[in-house]
Design a protein around this motif. Sequence first.
Motif, short mmCIF file in Angstrom:
data_model
loop_
_atom_site.label_atom_id
_atom_site.label_comp_id
_atom_site.label_asym_id
_atom_site.label_seq_id
_atom_site.Cartn_x
_atom_site.Cartn_y
_atom_site.Cartn_z
N ILE A 1 0.84 -1.21 0.00
CA ILE A 1 0.00 0.00 0.00
C ILE A 1 0.87 1.26 0.00
CG2 ILE A 1 -1.60 1.35 1.42
CD1 ILE A 1 -2.93 -1.33 2.17
N PHE A 2 1.86 1.33 0.91
CA PHE A 2 2.70 2.53 0.98
C PHE A 2 3.58 2.66 -0.27
CE2 PHE A 2 1.72 2.66 5.54
CZ PHE A 2 1.50 4.02 5.67
N ASN B 1 8.41 2.22 -10.95
CA ASN B 1 7.22 1.37 -11.03
C ASN B 1 6.86 0.86 -9.63
OD1 ASN B 1 8.88 -1.03 -10.59
ND2 ASN B 1 9.59 -0.65 -12.69
N ILE B 2 5.70 0.24 -9.52
CA ILE B 2 5.22 -0.15 -8.19
C ILE B 2 6.11 -1.22 -7.54
CG2 ILE B 2 3.30 -1.13 -6.88
CD1 ILE B 2 1.39 0.26 -8.73
N PRO B 3 6.52 -2.29 -8.27
CA PRO B 3 7.40 -3.26 -7.60
C PRO B 3 8.64 -2.61 -7.00
CG PRO B 3 6.64 -4.16 -9.67
CD PRO B 3 6.14 -2.74 -9.62
N LYS B 4 9.24 -1.63 -7.73
CA LYS B 4 10.41 -0.93 -7.22
C LYS B 4 10.04 -0.10 -5.98
CE LYS B 4 14.56 0.66 -9.47
NZ LYS B 4 15.10 1.07 -10.78
N SER B 5 8.87 0.52 -6.00
CA SER B 5 8.41 1.31 -4.86
C SER B 5 8.19 0.42 -3.64
CB SER B 5 7.11 2.05 -5.19
OG SER B 5 7.35 3.08 -6.11
N VAL B 6 7.63 -0.77 -3.89
CA VAL B 6 7.41 -1.71 -2.79
C VAL B 6 8.75 -2.16 -2.22
CG1 VAL B 6 6.52 -3.99 -2.20
CG2 VAL B 6 5.17 -2.47 -3.64
N TYR B 7 9.72 -2.42 -3.14
CA TYR B 7 11.09 -2.77 -2.71
C TYR B 7 11.66 -1.66 -1.85
CZ TYR B 7 16.17 -2.68 -3.27
OH TYR B 7 17.51 -2.58 -3.04
N TRP B 8 11.51 -0.40 -2.29
CA TRP B 8 12.01 0.74 -1.50
C TRP B 8 11.33 0.77 -0.13
CZ3 TRP B 8 9.30 4.74 0.66
CH2 TRP B 8 10.07 5.74 1.25
N CYS B 9 10.03 0.47 -0.13
CA CYS B 9 9.25 0.53 1.11
C CYS B 9 9.75 -0.53 2.10
CB CYS B 9 7.78 0.30 0.78
SG CYS B 9 6.69 1.07 1.94
N ILE B 10 10.08 -1.72 1.62
CA ILE B 10 10.62 -2.76 2.49
C ILE B 10 11.99 -2.34 3.01
CG2 ILE B 10 11.47 -5.15 2.54
CD1 ILE B 10 9.23 -5.81 0.51
N VAL B 11 12.82 -1.77 2.10
CA VAL B 11 14.15 -1.27 2.50
C VAL B 11 14.01 -0.26 3.64
CG1 VAL B 11 16.12 0.13 1.76
CG2 VAL B 11 15.28 -1.67 0.27
N THR B 12 12.99 0.59 3.56
CA THR B 12 12.81 1.65 4.54
C THR B 12 12.22 1.11 5.84
OG1 THR B 12 12.46 3.20 2.75
CG2 THR B 12 11.74 3.90 4.93
N MET B 13 11.20 0.27 5.70
CA MET B 13 10.48 -0.23 6.87
C MET B 13 11.36 -1.12 7.76
SD MET B 13 6.64 -1.55 6.62
CE MET B 13 5.47 -0.22 6.72
N MET C 1 8.94 5.26 8.21
CA MET C 1 10.08 4.94 9.07
C MET C 1 9.67 4.80 10.53
SD MET C 1 13.04 7.36 7.66
CE MET C 1 12.40 8.10 6.18
N ILE C 2 8.86 5.76 11.00
CA ILE C 2 8.44 5.71 12.41
C ILE C 2 7.60 4.46 12.65
CG2 ILE C 2 6.97 6.85 14.12
CD1 ILE C 2 8.19 9.47 13.30
N MET C 3 6.76 4.11 11.64
CA MET C 3 5.98 2.87 11.73
C MET C 3 6.90 1.67 11.83
SD MET C 3 2.78 2.67 9.12
CE MET C 3 3.17 0.95 8.72
N GLY C 4 7.88 1.61 10.93
CA GLY C 4 8.83 0.50 10.91
C GLY C 4 9.61 0.41 12.22
N TYR C 5 9.97 1.59 12.74
CA TYR C 5 10.72 1.68 14.00
C TYR C 5 9.86 1.17 15.16
CZ TYR C 5 13.88 4.09 17.26
OH TYR C 5 14.80 4.39 18.22
#
Lengths: 289, 289, 289, 289
Positions: free
Chosen positions: D166-167, D183-195, D218-222
């Motif tokens: 979603i993010f 693209n979305i797969p790359k965005s999802v990859y970035w989101c996992i990297v961040t989270m 980030m705060i969510m992941g933290y």
Amino acid sequence: MESENKHTWRTRLHEIIYEADTPAGKLFDVVLLIAILASIILVMLESVSSFDDKYHNLLNIGEWIITVLFTIEYILRIVTVNKPIKYITSFYGIIDLLSTIPKYLSLIFVGTHALVALRALRLIRIFRILKLARYLGASNQLANAIKASRAKISVFLFAVLIASVIFGTIMYMVEGADSGFTNIPKSVYWCIVTMTTVGFGDIAPVTPLGQFIAAVIMIMGYGIIAVPTGIVSAEYTKASGSDKKVSDEEHKHLQTVVLNSQCCINCLAEKHQDDAIYCHKCGCKLHHD
Amino acid sequence: MESENKHTWRTRLHEIIYEADTPAGKLFDVVLLIAILASIILVMLESVSSFDDKYHNLLNIGEWIITVLFTIEYILRIVTVNKPIKYITSFYGIIDLLSTIPKYLSLIFVGTHALVALRALRLIRIFRILKLARYLGASNQLANAIKASRAKISVFLFAVLIASVIFGTIMYMVEGADSGFTNIPKSVYWCIVTMTTVGFGDIAPVTPLGQFIAAVIMIMGYGIIAVPTGIVSAEYTKASGSDKKVSDEEHKHLQTVVLNSQCCINCLAEKHQDDAIYCHKCGCKLHHD
Amino acid sequence: MESENKHTWRTRLHEIIYEADTPAGKLFDVVLLIAILASIILVMLESVSSFDDKYHNLLNIGEWIITVLFTIEYILRIVTVNKPIKYITSFYGIIDLLSTIPKYLSLIFVGTHALVALRALRLIRIFRILKLARYLGASNQLANAIKASRAKISVFLFAVLIASVIFGTIMYMVEGADSGFTNIPKSVYWCIVTMTTVGFGDIAPVTPLGQFIAAVIMIMGYGIIAVPTGIVSAEYTKASGSDKKVSDEEHKHLQTVVLNSQCCINCLAEKHQDDAIYCHKCGCKLHHD
Amino acid sequence: MESENKHTWRTRLHEIIYEADTPAGKLFDVVLLIAILASIILVMLESVSSFDDKYHNLLNIGEWIITVLFTIEYILRIVTVNKPIKYITSFYGIIDLLSTIPKYLSLIFVGTHALVALRALRLIRIFRILKLARYLGASNQLANAIKASRAKISVFLFAVLIASVIFGTIMYMVEGADSGFTNIPKSVYWCIVTMTTVGFGDIAPVTPLGQFIAAVIMIMGYGIIAVPTGIVSAEYTKASGSDKKVSDEEHKHLQTVVLNSQCCINCLAEKHQDDAIYCHKCGCKLHHD
């Protein structure tokens, strides 16, 4: 008579240097602490070339003052102990020596070609910081918790290493040299960087498949960080929860160790009881004020 | 008669400003909260040059409105308290003053050369955010757990610092200036970045040996993050597990403090019991509705 | 007679769609699950331009198939429930609608200028993934632990925010625009990136003072990550430690909910007991096989 | 007579290879361990082109020695077991085969076009490292804690994935292709990297809104990293806290397994009791010294 006088003189110095329950002993410890910190800061500042160029002479003088101070301390420590060999071969004895000699060695190796080796020698003084650990004081819950979970954390870290080697090799096959994964050791390095959630970004996957595997590695790393935390947490809960009273006593003991730390002049044994008259290791009489 | 009337007027204002158990008092708190948040947002927006260029006048007006509001609040707080010196020298008194004066000082220092200093002064207003901490309310389990584990976490952080200094020096020797490890302080900075698993990547090891040591540092950092977590976890378990009933009472107490917070008009003492008639610190009569 | 027949038909469909304790109901759930995952993958692939250029028609057909499937499901869900308004206005009712309409709206807004808006509409379908949450099942220990520690974690996150605003402003003053700290919001963003140990490295301090403050922020962030972990850990220990038997029963209950989930045809109430004959909310008779 | 002699020979070999309670058995294990580590290091060094260019022949010879050693081990393992098919189809049997054949296959596929495939085959030998897992030994608390919390951690990781999708889609809409969110797969990859707080920084948000959403992620992941940690911590506390005595016994059992590990020559069953005479799985007689 002379010998008796000398004995008193040695005993008093021993008290000042090895113990901390006299005003002079406390002063000695504080001066030593400041000298250690000053020497660390000097080593650091010396490495900043813009600072070293300007204040080279000042830094040099400062280093000589501290080196002389540490030399005096080292000699006094040897002189005031009955078994000097024991001190010299002890952990802190070696640290004391290693942190004193580099400046003297710099006088011997003044040739142009020895400059690089000289630089490394200077840096050995950074280990003086380990002397600070002496002030961290006696054994405590924290150390016990780490000690108790050491074996389990080792198994865990070994598992992380195995996973890193396997995933590093897979990433090397998937990404290849074009993305910076030039060889397996580098891929394994990248895998450790990723799994520990450090993530420098100097190497990063660029192919979709590589990014997918990277995502798997990250989520794995994110999940398994829970394992050592859980272990230490549980061990610490066990260690501290067992008895609150013990904890208070330990705290009191800690204070005793720090403030009234008796150190036997004969065998360097520490952690004597507050009302001890004889050393519990060699039976030698302890000196109170 | 006049004095009596004034006393009533002061008492009512004191209730509104320092307490929160009357509708007017609640309204005052909500208005203050909005003003604090607005002032923070204004300071932030002002720093965005593209925004400041467009709406400079609007931001200026907004700042003056908030500055005037805070000035009135500050004066009223002094006037309605019997011992103003005590308020002025208290933590929140200093924060209140520091967050009000910058705008007035900007009228005095209008010379071209004082602009940089002026900018810094404006930013002091960001500390207004600390006033929000006032609304975080009374002491709770969380704060107790942190307090109980503070000493142990300090020892732990000190150990991390010692490790950073030693490993930073080693990395400086191994990698050298070519990889960005230009001096020891920078290497120590890099070591902290790595050990805390932040990993910016502005500096990264490039030699195989450097990368190997970096891997060791990372795995160490990954392992020792478990230590503070375990400590807080254990302390918190102890603190919260001891008594569930206490927790409920504390919650009720919290509500009492927030909703019916009586603040003595004479000495600013807080946390009076709900049914208290006299201040428990100075014996002064408390005013209820 | 007709009405009775229709009632039976509706009852059977209700069982298939809303419940999972018949073979047909299980099949429906599995098909729906596959359709949801397929729709998510289609949305993702469509955003990869190199893939979309090649297989645009294929993706378009796939989307229409799934849109029609979801439309049928949406209509059936409305038809088989006695109070359709309640379903339509429920959380999952809105998600079901939002994930179905974008494709129909793309038929209406075919003008060139509406393409950007259209793209955003298409992406709304990603929220279909939230339907998967339905399969994560009933309330469990985990959710309870998070719920119990929600308030405390909020206070903690608020404290992190306050620290980020203050340190962000200080870094803006120390580093300035040259290092990438162009304004306070960006500095606060950097501060959150650092404190949460993410550390992108797109902005990094370059001045020695800035790097020193950054080191302080990192060690702070590294230390305070222990706080939420400790809270959840303690709450979870409390929640799970209270009764092992409860956990087993809950597990059995979970299975009951997933496998024999009775959903009242009248009021959509769920979580009926296994042997319930009447709905515990509206008294309507439940239909078993 | 001959058969009897052969039986003894087989039995003795079985003891050496499969067990570790004889001096010969211990020696065999140590030699095998060194061979495994040597083979891993060889595979790694071979991938470093600068090293491979210089010492290609040396590496080749080393690989052949290890391959021959593993071949002999594999054959002996088959010969000394009564049911070889069971060993061959077991997990370690497959690993043993896979880590032996690549070098032989390199003799067959020597054509120029097969070089890439050959390289991949060579790397399969890295899986030999999994053999080391055999030495990590028997089931322990750690494994039990992970096992007990596996289901809950899966639910948690699934929730992280849903949030990432979603993010990731939102970031794709907000930032767009210009910032690297192509693209979305790359965005999802970035989101996992961040989270997961890895944060490579190869992709980073540049728009203010994007950076705001990133801060939320980030705060969510933290915050949510606390969840798996809390689970493992609680499960481990439960597992280890239940009985200290069990832990000691388990430790003793562990030693027994490692030192006196009896392995049935007939069915490969392990974990026989120390004083067992017959295999608890097939009733075959066990051989003691």
